[in-house]
Design an enzyme around this catalytic site. Sequence first.
Site, PDB file in Angstrom:
ATOM      1  NE  ARG A  48     -21.254  89.947 120.784  1.00 29.84           N
ATOM      2  CZ  ARG A  48     -21.432  90.727 119.727  1.00 29.84           C
ATOM      3  NH1 ARG A  48     -22.585  91.275 119.509  1.00 29.84           N
ATOM      4  NH2 ARG A  48     -20.458  90.932 118.853  1.00 29.84           N
ATOM      5  CB  THR A  49     -16.477  89.470 126.154  1.00 33.32           C
ATOM      6  OG1 THR A  49     -16.968  88.444 125.296  1.00 33.32           O
ATOM      7  CG2 THR A  49     -15.867  88.835 127.389  1.00 33.32           C
ATOM      8  CE  LYS A  76       4.519 106.157 126.546  1.00 35.66           C
ATOM      9  NZ  LYS A  76       4.512 106.666 127.937  1.00 35.66           N
ATOM     10  NE  ARG A  97     -12.256  88.444 123.931  1.00 37.60           N
ATOM     11  CZ  ARG A  97     -13.454  88.520 123.353  1.00 37.60           C
ATOM     12  NH1 ARG A  97     -13.651  89.336 122.334  1.00 37.60           N
ATOM     13  NH2 ARG A  97     -14.464  87.797 123.793  1.00 37.60           N
ATOM     14  CG  HIS A 125     -15.052  83.104 125.311  1.00 37.97           C
ATOM     15  ND1 HIS A 125     -15.253  83.844 126.465  1.00 37.97           N
ATOM     16  CD2 HIS A 125     -15.459  83.911 124.282  1.00 37.97           C
ATOM     17  CE1 HIS A 125     -15.768  85.022 126.140  1.00 37.97           C
ATOM     18  NE2 HIS A 125     -15.884  85.090 124.830  1.00 37.97           N
TER      19      HIS A 125
HETATM   20  C1  NCD Z   1     -16.738  85.299 120.513  1.00 36.04           C
HETATM   21  C2  NCD Z   1     -15.262  85.379 120.796  1.00 36.04           C
HETATM   22  O1  NCD Z   1     -14.702  86.466 120.993  1.00 36.04           O
HETATM   23  O2  NCD Z   1     -14.684  84.301 120.855  1.00 36.04           O
HETATM   24  N1  NCD Z   1     -17.426  86.459 120.794  1.00 36.04           N
HETATM   25  C3  NCD Z   1     -17.928  86.642 122.065  1.00 36.04           C
HETATM   26  O3  NCD Z   1     -17.201  86.695 123.014  1.00 36.04           O
HETATM   27  N2  NCD Z   1     -19.256  86.706 122.184  1.00 36.04           N
HETATM   28  C4  NCD Z   1     -17.087  84.734 119.208  1.00 36.04           C
HETATM   29  C5  NCD Z   1     -16.417  85.218 117.962  1.00 36.04           C
HETATM   30  O4  NCD Z   1     -15.648  86.168 117.965  1.00 36.04           O
HETATM   31  O5  NCD Z   1     -16.685  84.595 116.940  1.00 36.04           O
END
Ligand code: NCD
Length: 296
Positions: A48-49, A76, A97, A125
């Site tokens: 999703r993100t 590498k 991320r 987040h």
């Molecule tokens: C979450 C995350 O990556 O922290 N997912 C997201 O971004 N919607 C939640 C999760 O992984 O549980």
Amino acid sequence: MDLISIRDLSKKDIEGILDAAEEIQKGKRKPNLEGKILATLFFEASTRTKLSFQSAAMRNKMGYVDFLPETSSLKKGESYIDTIKTVAGYADVLAVRHPKEGSARFAADSIDKPVVNGGDGANQHPTQTLIDLFSIRKGKGRIGGLNVTLLGDLKYARTMRSLVYGLAMFGANVTLVSPPGLEMEQSYLDEIKKTFKFNVEFKNEPEYSQADVLYVCRIQQERFADPYEAKRVTEKFAIKKDDLKDAKEDLIILHPLPKINEIEATIDQMKQAKYFEQAHNGVPVRQAVLEYALSR
Ligand code: NCD
């Protein structure tokens, strides 16, 4: 402007982003950031993100470049920060991320392009919190005064950690329910209490009938030191449709997704289940976030 933690934003900033996202979703506002490029650097799994950031960029008439760890020079032996410094020259804004807490701040401090944190380990987040607040406001018309139950892994889930801060800022009444050993860090809650008038309660079991918003998240298995312990907790933790028989008619059930087995599949059909709509809200909210990040 970087967006690393939900604490980087004032209530006014958040309201501005949510209002912009609402106008975007209603088609009243069409951001035009033609010529700008987003780089997505996800050193940890994402559906999703990452995709909603890329979709948001396209809807803002931006382009994007995507860094894929598996086929990159990371293989590498190139370091995280050398990767960030390199890609900073290929884009105008970076969405990052990484499994390590503090990694997004480290990136932001190392380059002069805006960095948006797409999740740093168990820490923060912030764009998910904006989506969550947007979804609550959209579903209930307000955030302040609502009874919001956060249920799940409150120790390792960065979505919960960020959200609790946002809820405190807006004056929601928060109930925290987690399996034993997965409670939210007390010092973080103390910090929030020092900043806001924060009504927070702890329960061993959720009182479904009291909640206006039920926010569930999965057990974050990948952050446990002991995989056996993670599996044991995960198997025990699940909400059944029957648990919700006394829930309010206008309850909204949210989840950042992915859900594994913590929500029984039949709950998806209930009118209270709003988690897929919540995921879709990710596009207008991230459109507004990209505008915000590039505008200052
Ligand atoms: C979450 C995350 O990556 O922290 N997912 C997201 O971004 N919607 C939640 C999760 O992984 O549980």
